[in-house]
Design an enzyme around this catalytic site. Sequence first.
Site, mmCIF file in Angstrom:
data_model
loop_
_atom_site.group_PDB
_atom_site.id
_atom_site.type_symbol
_atom_site.label_atom_id
_atom_site.label_comp_id
_atom_site.label_asym_id
_atom_site.label_seq_id
_atom_site.Cartn_x
_atom_site.Cartn_y
_atom_site.Cartn_z
ATOM 1 N N HIS A 53 5.224 8.651 5.859
ATOM 2 C CA HIS A 53 3.742 8.575 5.625
ATOM 3 C C HIS A 53 2.973 8.022 6.371
ATOM 4 O O HIS A 53 2.542 8.674 7.445
ATOM 5 C CB HIS A 53 3.878 7.300 4.343
ATOM 6 N N GLY B 16 2.300 -0.898 5.042
ATOM 7 C CA GLY B 16 1.985 -0.213 6.297
ATOM 8 C C GLY B 16 0.926 0.253 6.981
ATOM 9 O O GLY B 16 -0.235 0.035 6.003
HETATM 10 ZN ZN ZN Z 1 -1.504 5.596 4.930
#
Ligand code: ZN
Length: 193
Positions: A133, A43
Amino acid sequence: MEIVHYPHPALRWKSSDVRQIDANLRKTVREMFDLMYAAKGIGLAANQVALPLRLFIVNPTGEAGQPEEEHVFINPVITNRKGAEIGEEGCLSLPGLYSDVRRAETIVVDAFDIDGQPIRATLSELPARLVQHETDHLDGVLFIDRLEESLRREVDAKLTDFETRFRKQQAAGEIPHDEELLERLKSFGESAA
Ligand code: ZN
């Protein structure tokens, strides 16, 4: 474009909504995917490449060449959170640092995809953790902010190392000083508006 490391001020920036999804943005997103794969991540938020925009990309497999696993979340909003689960997280802006973080177990997220289409996803397990997150990044929040106190103390020395390295790079002229980095973030928002 490059991935910035803690304590780069972009990582503490509350980013603004994306206003236009165009060829330019698609090019930015493509570059972000390439950087993410090169860094072996799953990510990456725009804040992490010093772009103050509310968008992030994920590919839970971490493997390039699987377009169906690539997802872009533009202007994401987590609209529902249920349950709690503790799991290990790391971050491309804090390479080598891992710790356990408590997150909601299941979430609902609303966003736009790269074609400007609204999406609503109900997520659990790794995708839910990833999206929480990455959404945090857009508000200038890092996973280290969400550690329980005892775990936070364990990573404190590593954070100091990151800080020392960053300040050295600034002193050597390899990275601009915070004032200039903040000015860039601020003027980006103004030129986009
Ligand atoms: Zn991060």
